[in-house]
Scaffold this motif. Structure first.
Motif, PDB file in Angstrom:
ATOM      1  N   LEU A  51      -3.170  12.443  -5.362  1.00 52.77           N
ATOM      2  CA  LEU A  51      -3.051  11.032  -5.715  1.00 52.77           C
ATOM      3  C   LEU A  51      -3.735  10.189  -4.656  1.00 52.77           C
ATOM      4  O   LEU A  51      -3.527  10.383  -3.455  1.00 52.77           O
ATOM      5  CB  LEU A  51      -1.584  10.612  -5.821  1.00 52.77           C
ATOM      6  N   PRO A  52      -4.564   9.221  -5.069  1.00 58.15           N
ATOM      7  CA  PRO A  52      -5.247   8.377  -4.088  1.00 58.15           C
ATOM      8  C   PRO A  52      -4.299   7.349  -3.484  1.00 58.15           C
ATOM      9  O   PRO A  52      -3.200   7.121  -4.008  1.00 58.15           O
ATOM     10  CB  PRO A  52      -6.316   7.674  -4.933  1.00 58.15           C
ATOM     11  N   GLU A  53      -4.684   6.777  -2.365  1.00 60.21           N
ATOM     12  CA  GLU A  53      -3.952   5.634  -1.829  1.00 60.21           C
ATOM     13  C   GLU A  53      -3.897   4.558  -2.905  1.00 60.21           C
ATOM     14  O   GLU A  53      -4.888   4.285  -3.576  1.00 60.21           O
ATOM     15  CB  GLU A  53      -4.640   5.096  -0.574  1.00 60.21           C
TER      16      GLU A  53
ATOM     17  N   ILE B   6      -1.253  -2.718  -4.958  1.00 57.82           N
ATOM     18  CA  ILE B   6      -1.138  -3.690  -6.050  1.00 57.82           C
ATOM     19  C   ILE B   6      -1.785  -4.977  -5.597  1.00 57.82           C
ATOM     20  O   ILE B   6      -1.381  -5.588  -4.602  1.00 57.82           O
ATOM     21  CB  ILE B   6       0.334  -3.921  -6.435  1.00 57.82           C
ATOM     22  N   TYR B   7      -2.809  -5.384  -6.317  1.00 57.13           N
ATOM     23  CA  TYR B   7      -3.526  -6.626  -6.002  1.00 57.13           C
ATOM     24  C   TYR B   7      -2.881  -7.741  -6.811  1.00 57.13           C
ATOM     25  O   TYR B   7      -3.019  -7.793  -8.021  1.00 57.13           O
ATOM     26  CB  TYR B   7      -5.004  -6.464  -6.361  1.00 57.13           C
ATOM     27  N   GLY B   8      -2.132  -8.604  -6.141  1.00 53.72           N
ATOM     28  CA  GLY B   8      -1.356  -9.614  -6.857  1.00 53.72           C
ATOM     29  C   GLY B   8      -2.177 -10.786  -7.345  1.00 53.72           C
ATOM     30  O   GLY B   8      -3.289 -10.996  -6.937  1.00 53.72           O
TER      31      GLY B   8
ATOM     32  N   ILE C 272       0.845  -1.196   0.000  1.00 52.49           N
ATOM     33  CA  ILE C 272       0.000   0.000   0.000  1.00 52.49           C
ATOM     34  C   ILE C 272       0.879   1.244   0.000  1.00 52.49           C
ATOM     35  O   ILE C 272       1.800   1.370   0.807  1.00 52.49           O
ATOM     36  CB  ILE C 272      -0.945   0.004   1.218  1.00 52.49           C
ATOM     37  N   VAL C 273       0.582   2.148  -0.922  1.00 48.31           N
ATOM     38  CA  VAL C 273       1.295   3.426  -1.010  1.00 48.31           C
ATOM     39  C   VAL C 273       0.333   4.520  -0.556  1.00 48.31           C
ATOM     40  O   VAL C 273      -0.768   4.643  -1.103  1.00 48.31           O
ATOM     41  CB  VAL C 273       1.766   3.705  -2.449  1.00 48.31           C
ATOM     42  N   PRO C 274       0.719   5.310   0.441  1.00 47.97           N
ATOM     43  CA  PRO C 274      -0.203   6.345   0.948  1.00 47.97           C
ATOM     44  C   PRO C 274      -0.549   7.392  -0.102  1.00 47.97           C
ATOM     45  O   PRO C 274       0.191   7.618  -1.057  1.00 47.97           O
ATOM     46  CB  PRO C 274       0.595   6.977   2.105  1.00 47.97           C
TER      47      PRO C 274
END
Length: 202
Positions: free
Chosen positions: A195-197, A200-202, A14-16
């Motif tokens: 920019l939204p949070e 990456i859904y692997g 997760i990237v803030p």
């Protein structure tokens, strides 16, 4: 599903969310014949895009970029606006070895400065322009031969520019966007990219 696959899905990276500043350096509208945009000082945006522009509207017809639909299927338009950056345009110009590359030649509506990696703004990024219009990034704008042909028209002495542009402009072509809040945009306006949070859904 293996445990490794489950672990990836259960623990995505997760990237803030964050904010980045930028400014509008040029504006254009495609309200005539052909692909190119002509420069204007102000754009009065409605919720359906730029009045009179070839990409205005809430819906559009599907094409080669939507192979999951039959050609000419009516669908929601995610490309009311084309946005490019001065920084990436300069990268493309150098890669094509051109003395000049105008944003209007490739149909840009908005040119920005201050966001060198504009093309990588994630889907869902909102551009808040001087407290008025709000734009939502819908995705990267894939370079195509139509834009390449437009560039080639400016350099009739050079062959192959129509094919060179899609090769060198990949992930440098800017983004497409829609209008979330109507309002005016003027050349020189400041904006904030929110920019939204991301994950990456692997």
């Amino acid at each position: 599903m293996t445990q490794a696959e489950l672990d990836i899905v259960a623990d995505p990276r997760i990237v803030p969310s964050r904010k980045l500043p930028g400014r509008v350096t040029a504006l254009g509208i495609a309200d005539g014949e052909g692909f190119r945009t002509r420069g204007v000082a102000t754009l009065d945006l409605g919720l359906d895009g730029i009045p009179g522009d070839r990409h205005a509207g809430f819906t559009r017809r599907s094409g080669s970029r939507e192979p999951w639909y039959r050609r000419e299927t009516e669908m929601r338009s995610g490309r009311q606006l084309s946005i490019v950056s001065e920084e990436e345009l300069e990268q493309v110009r150098r890669a094509m070895d051109l003395p000049r590359l105008e944003a209007g030649w490739i149909g840009a509506n908005i040119v920005t400065a201050g966001l060198p990696r504009l093309s990588f703004l994630p889907i869902g990024t909102r551009l808040f322009v001087d407290g008025e219009a709000v734009l939502v990034v819908e995705g990267q704008n894939a370079p195509c031969r139509y834009a390449g042909r437009s560039i080639a028209e400016a350099y009739p002495e050079r062959s192959g520019l129509d094919l060179l542009f899609p090769q060198v402009a990949k992930r440098l072509r800017g983004v497409i966007a829609t209008v979330e809040r109507a309002g005016a945009i003027s050349t020189g306006a400041a904006f904030t990219a929110k920019l939204p949070e991301q994950w990456i859904y692997g």
